[in-house]
Motif scaffolding. Sequence first.
Motif, mmCIF file in Angstrom:
data_model
loop_
_atom_site.group_PDB
_atom_site.id
_atom_site.type_symbol
_atom_site.label_atom_id
_atom_site.label_comp_id
_atom_site.label_asym_id
_atom_site.label_seq_id
_atom_site.Cartn_x
_atom_site.Cartn_y
_atom_site.Cartn_z
ATOM 1 N N SER A 591 -52.661 -115.006 14.590
ATOM 2 C CA SER A 591 -51.466 -115.449 15.295
ATOM 3 C C SER A 591 -50.644 -116.331 14.369
ATOM 4 O O SER A 591 -51.098 -116.732 13.293
ATOM 5 N N THR A 592 -49.436 -116.651 14.814
ATOM 6 C CA THR A 592 -48.575 -117.502 14.018
ATOM 7 C C THR A 592 -48.995 -118.965 14.079
ATOM 8 O O THR A 592 -48.690 -119.732 13.169
ATOM 9 N N LYS A 593 -49.726 -119.374 15.155
ATOM 10 C CA LYS A 593 -50.151 -120.775 15.271
ATOM 11 C C LYS A 593 -51.061 -120.950 16.474
ATOM 12 O O LYS A 593 -51.133 -120.086 17.355
ATOM 13 N N PHE A 594 -51.780 -122.081 16.512
ATOM 14 C CA PHE A 594 -52.390 -122.572 17.734
ATOM 15 C C PHE A 594 -51.300 -123.258 18.542
ATOM 16 O O PHE A 594 -50.420 -123.925 17.974
ATOM 17 N N VAL A 595 -51.354 -123.142 19.854
ATOM 18 C CA VAL A 595 -50.272 -123.683 20.674
ATOM 19 C C VAL A 595 -50.832 -124.369 21.915
ATOM 20 O O VAL A 595 -51.878 -123.981 22.434
ATOM 21 N N THR A 596 -50.143 -125.415 22.386
ATOM 22 C CA THR A 596 -50.511 -126.145 23.605
ATOM 23 C C THR A 596 -49.539 -125.758 24.719
ATOM 24 O O THR A 596 -48.487 -125.161 24.459
ATOM 25 N N PRO A 597 -49.867 -126.094 25.984
ATOM 26 C CA PRO A 597 -48.947 -125.757 27.081
ATOM 27 C C PRO A 597 -47.539 -126.309 26.892
ATOM 28 O O PRO A 597 -46.556 -125.599 27.148
ATOM 29 N N ILE A 598 -47.414 -127.550 26.436
ATOM 30 C CA ILE A 598 -46.084 -128.135 26.264
ATOM 31 C C ILE A 598 -45.338 -127.447 25.123
ATOM 32 O O ILE A 598 -44.139 -127.155 25.220
ATOM 33 N N GLU A 599 -46.036 -127.156 24.031
ATOM 34 C CA GLU A 599 -45.390 -126.450 22.912
ATOM 35 C C GLU A 599 -44.959 -125.054 23.343
ATOM 36 O O GLU A 599 -43.870 -124.586 22.968
ATOM 37 N N ALA A 600 -45.802 -124.382 24.131
ATOM 38 C CA ALA A 600 -45.445 -123.055 24.630
ATOM 39 C C ALA A 600 -44.214 -123.134 25.528
ATOM 40 O O ALA A 600 -43.325 -122.278 25.466
ATOM 41 N N MET A 601 -44.157 -124.177 26.365
ATOM 42 C CA MET A 601 -42.987 -124.381 27.225
ATOM 43 C C MET A 601 -41.723 -124.557 26.391
ATOM 44 O O MET A 601 -40.686 -123.944 26.669
#
Length: 622
Positions: A591-601
């Motif tokens: 994937s392009t990165k690990f992501v958190t809920p806020i970052e995804a938002m």
Amino acid sequence: MSASVKEFNKTWWSEVYNRIIGAVVFLDAHSAECLHWDGGLFNLINGGAVAVKTLSPFERTKKEHKKVVFITQATSIQLKTIREITRHGDFTHCILISSVSLDIVYLELNEGRDIGDVVSSGRAPGEATKYLENMLIECCGKKQCVIEVVFVPIFAVTPTNVVFLTPPYHQIYPMFEEKLVPDTPSVDLYTLTNEQRLMVRRLTSSLNSLLDSMNMKDDVYYMGTYSTLIAGILENSPICVSRRKTCSNPTSLIIVDRTLDLCGVTTHSTESVLDKMMAVLPRFPGHSNEVGVDMSALCEANVICHPNDIQLSPGCVYHANDDVCLQTYDHMINKSQKEVMFDIYNKLSKIDVQKSPGPKTLLKVTPQSVEKIVNASKGNYEIIASNLGILQQALGVVQTLKSPKRVQYELLMSLERQVLQNLAASRDSTSVLLQMGHLIKTRKDRDLPLESLLALLINVYSLMGTEVAFNKNHEESLQEALSVAIFEDHKNILDTTTIADIVMPEECESMATVIMARLKEISQMRKTLHKFTSVLRPCESGSVKKKQIKHPLDNSTVIIFVVGGITAEECKQLHRTVITSGVDNNFLIGSTKFVTPIEAMRDVLNLRYFQELIFRVDYTLM
């Protein structure tokens, strides 16, 4: 041929290390992040570099430094910086290492020109090399200087043996003129902005370099409009066609748009300790996939405001040269919190100077019991130096579990379950939007950030898709609640440096309208997924590829690459699903990165774009 992505990285970093002896090394931010996952700064220092600096126009070298190595993405801005540094130096040996394929560099150097013949004939890399060599010769002046320009594909990091990420492309997100779906079904590269087109070409070229180095002859599958563009380049560009003629390891590459399913990245219901750490702890400075750990518990520094206090550098949780830490990091993704705590306590107990109870005598390992052993090492720099990796990991876990943000995280998990139960029970008559509106209005009483509630809204709309038709009055009520909340919290969710000091209620109403429109767009994204069958069922046709009826499992290696981010929990679930399915194919998850809920938002709502659109200041009136 590299046997894994880890070996791919080590092979190419070795090419870098072979060139740095006696040199001042300049790295751009993305190359520096990739270096961290290969071993970090000391790989360069121990490898013979005399100094390591950030690739910045404000950096200079000493007169006695005669050799310089640039490790760069070779963007136009970075090439200007390299010219500046070279002009002000006194070098007799100058090496430019481009981490982007030189044929892509040539395309960018000649944007807007007719270069079709050069590209189709395969002369683009040579022409780019010649241009960059001449640039360096000119900057070095008329004195004799050994010049070398070389392509080394440094773009991937490997958190585990089966997971890889691409830090240089962490900002890529499936968008079309700031929308999740394009206005026209006829989509090509020129549907994108210039910057998006540049990044798609670079990402595709990097994936091709990975496949080439691992001797992979790929069949490309794709899910989503954005992934279709990437797949089109991989299938049709001359350099990729040429690679498939010489490579022999049959591989299925499945490229997926993150926007097809936003549930997994906006949920707080995760077992992965790493996901919790990513959501709670600050990012390691300049990094997209690493966290910063407060190290003040181990030293005598009087830290007032970590991690912004520059007296003390933050720690981190990934340590490439420590096998003990690599095992623990893998556990942070693939094991339960209880297992991670016992693993850390067991490893700490071997260095415990106070001889705390052994792990076998404890019924439960708590953050306090781990913290006690860590604190016992305070000021004992011999112990700290010998066990620095596991101590940083232990502190990271303790700080995550003791953080006030962790309490918020658990509350959001509970609220998420309540919302899902409401949806499951009431379906079309659901009052879930009224429930969400009430949560937004009472968020301060519960100490809940508006950002997290926006992530929860995305989760709801993505999950329900077109199956539930939300009540129009309920949506209007929710929009009103959002408008008021944005007005009250705009300094927290927006970059206030780019907007006017005074934000009007009407502007917040406009933004709430835009967000609601985006939520409705999100609800449509999953409607195409019913066409796709399971990759792990050999009896079914591979409907994710449009050209030929062939299943991904027909090839010995399968790579799933998600454009726009993935969570550690999703990596774990994918890995477990493969193991329990009984297939014997070699699976890799990228994937392009690990992501958190806020970052995804923030990615999906694209708040930066909307704030510029809505809050734009007309400076001509000032």
